[in-house]
Design an enzyme around this catalytic site. Structure first.
Site, mmCIF file in Angstrom:
data_model
loop_
_atom_site.group_PDB
_atom_site.id
_atom_site.type_symbol
_atom_site.label_atom_id
_atom_site.label_comp_id
_atom_site.label_asym_id
_atom_site.label_seq_id
_atom_site.Cartn_x
_atom_site.Cartn_y
_atom_site.Cartn_z
ATOM 1 C CG HIS A 1 -0.392 0.068 2.527
ATOM 2 N ND1 HIS A 1 0.165 -1.027 3.154
ATOM 3 C CD2 HIS A 1 -0.269 1.091 3.404
ATOM 4 C CE1 HIS A 1 0.605 -0.684 4.347
ATOM 5 N NE2 HIS A 1 0.363 0.607 4.528
ATOM 6 C CD GLN B 1 2.317 3.097 8.856
ATOM 7 O OE1 GLN B 1 1.878 2.028 8.461
ATOM 8 N NE2 GLN B 1 2.104 3.541 10.073
ATOM 9 C CG HIS C 1 0.824 5.358 4.489
ATOM 10 N ND1 HIS C 1 -0.188 5.665 5.356
ATOM 11 C CD2 HIS C 1 1.121 4.052 4.689
ATOM 12 C CE1 HIS C 1 -0.490 4.581 6.059
ATOM 13 N NE2 HIS C 1 0.285 3.591 5.660
ATOM 14 C CE1 TYR D 1 -0.227 4.994 11.540
ATOM 15 C CE2 TYR D 1 -0.578 5.956 9.374
ATOM 16 C CZ TYR D 1 -0.755 4.921 10.264
ATOM 17 O OH TYR D 1 -1.443 3.805 9.893
#
Length: 133
Positions: free
Chosen positions: A63, A130, A65, A126
């Protein structure tokens, strides 16, 4: 990556940020090594073309971000649509293994959260962390 808090147009002063996340089809771990590097280049290229600023980016194996800043006329849906379509088309052309492993590179869904100035540092931290999970 921009650092100025306020943006200006002829009639508007704004600070609009979005935390965007989307996944590879079937959450397959295809966003690694040279594909990850090329994806980062393509995302930055398309962001520059459509006039958004990528403040923070982290590519996980399954994924993406992004923390982006955009002007008030751009919807998050349009931004995600532009980024996903562009990157999928080019990555699938350049890396033939993606065409054989997946019917399409990205899922149809995505996550979007608006981010104000107060929580901006929290979102960036954040995203940075990751990779360490």
């Amino acid at each position: 990556m921009a650092t100025e808090r306020w943006k200006h147009s002829n009639t508007t002063v704004y600070n609009i940020g979005f935390h965007l996340i989307w996944c590879s089809k079937y959450r397959r771990n295809v966003l690694e090594n040279e594909i990850e590097a090329r994806l980062k280049e393509l995302l930055q290229d398309k962001a520059d073309k459509i006039g958004i600023s990528i403040e923070k980016m982290e590519i996980m194996p399954d994924h993406v971000h992004l923390f982006v800043k955009a002007n008030p006329t751009m919807s998050p849906h349009w931004i995600v649509q532009q980024l996903k379509a562009y990157t999928s088309r080019i990555l699938r052309q350049e890396f033939s293994e993606m065409r054989t492993r997946l019917p399409t590179l990205w899922t149809r869904s995505y996550y979007c959260e608006s981010v104000g100035h107060i929580s901006e540092a929290t979102v960036k931290k954040y995203i940075e962390e990751q990779k360490n999970k």
